[in-house]
Design an enzyme around this catalytic site. Structure first.
Site: not given
Ligand code: NAD
Length: 300
Positions: A154, A204
């Site tokens: 993470h 979280n």
């Molecule tokens: P985001 O919405 O910015 O990006 C997600 C991306 O995944 C999108 O570009 C989408 O097109 C792509 N996607 C969806 N399904 C897909 C698939 N089957 N194959 C390939 N690509 C696919 O989301 P994010 O903020 O980057 O979050 C991504 C992950 O990281 C989540 O699990 C989230 O909980 C985790 N996370 C987020 C944060 C944050 O601050 N945003 C911090 C730590 C962890």
């Protein structure tokens, strides 16, 4: 002594040379860039070509900034950029040492991906997820005997800056997978810290109720959003207010994390505030959409 050299100055073998990052959004684009900056080859994958273009633009901008600030040379920036390839398909990278899944925070999306990881990647490939809240043991249920290679890594936003990687082992994760994941986190300049496999892990589980409560305070008219943030920054020494942080994380991502916490831990305090849900429904997702609680015209 340089981190990539041994006592005699000989370059050390990196145990991870190539990673695949699935999802090119906020987190995936940061993970791919940080890996490339650490000398690791990265395949940046997304379903959407537009997201890959956005990630490429972000990488170019970040590297340009580092050159401007004279933190790296123009040649180094070129080498880092050359270590990232962009693709809508990960099947050509089956020999990767590690795949880091950073797609949407939805158990079904992640399980479908992990099922295809097992079919695609070599038996030794680490199957890591950047999930914020979903159980690693649950995701691993679709991987059969490869559950030994499934782990939570993470990362935090923005990945190139934030030092922490919360490392979560599932019930079947092997010691070797843990050791190789710790190596990868350290090779990327991060500090790995272990947490157990309970919804939301540590970060979280503690952060989301705070963000949710800030939305309730706003909805109930306790204070204006900018004042809520200022009170928490000046009074509690937070570097960023909770509402600004929610925009930075993404309101849709916050919502999805809260729903996992609510379902798994069964406590109403995790259920997303109507104000948060309303903004999300209107497409106000935070920085990434140009507006959320606050407006970001430069990012629109
Ligand atoms: P985001 O919405 O910015 O990006 C997600 C991306 O995944 C999108 O570009 C989408 O097109 C792509 N996607 C969806 N399904 C897909 C698939 N089957 N194959 C390939 N690509 C696919 O989301 P994010 O903020 O980057 O979050 C991504 C992950 O990281 C989540 O699990 C989230 O909980 C985790 N996370 C987020 C944060 C944050 O601050 N945003 C911090 C730590 C962890």
């Amino acid at each position: 002594m340089r981190a990539d050299r041994d006592y005699y100055g000989t370059p050390m073998e990196k145990s991870v040379k190539k990673i695949v990052v699935v999802g090119a959004g906020t987190m995936g684009s940061g993970i791919a860039l940080t890996a490339a900056q650490s000398g690791i080859h990265a395949v940046q994958v997304d379903l959407a070509q537009s997201q890959l273009e956005k990630a490429r633009g972000y990488h170019t901008k970040q590297l340009g900034r580092l050159v401007e600030k004279q933190k790296i040379s123009a040649d180094d920036a070129k080498s880092v950029a050359a270590r990232i390839v962009y693709s809508t398909d990960f099947s050509s990278a089956r020999d990767a040492d590690c795949v880091v899944e950073a797609a949407s925070e939805n158990p079904e999306v992640k399980k479908k991906l992990f099922k295809s990881f097992v079919e695609t990647f070599d038996a030794e490939t680490i199957l890591a997820t950047n999930t914020s809240s979903i159980s690693i043991t649950d995701i691993a249920t679709v991987t059969g005997s490869r559950a030994t290679h499934v782990i939570g890594m993470h990362f935090f936003n923005p990945v190139p800056v934030m030092k922490l990687v919360e490392v979560i082992r599932g019930l079947a994760t092997s010691d070797e997978t843990v050791a190789r994941s710790l190596d990868l986190a350290r090779a990327m300049g991060k500090t790995p810290v272990p947490a157990n496999d309970r919804a939301g892990f540590v970060s979280n589980r503690v952060l989301m109720p705070l963000i949710n409560e800030a939305f309730f305070a706003w909805m109930e008219g306790v204070a204006r959003p900018e004042d809520i943030d200022q009170i928490m920054m000046l009074g509690c020494n937070f570097p960023m207010g909770p509402l600004r942080l929610a925009d930075f994380i993404g309101l849709d991502v916050c919502h999805d994390i809260m729903m996992v916490l609510y379902r798994e831990l069964g406590d109403a305090k995790f259920f997303p505030c109507p104000k948060l849900r309303q903004l999300m429904t209107a497409g106000r997702l935070g920085d990434k959409s140009g507006c959320g609680v606050f407006d970001y015209p430069a990012k629109a």
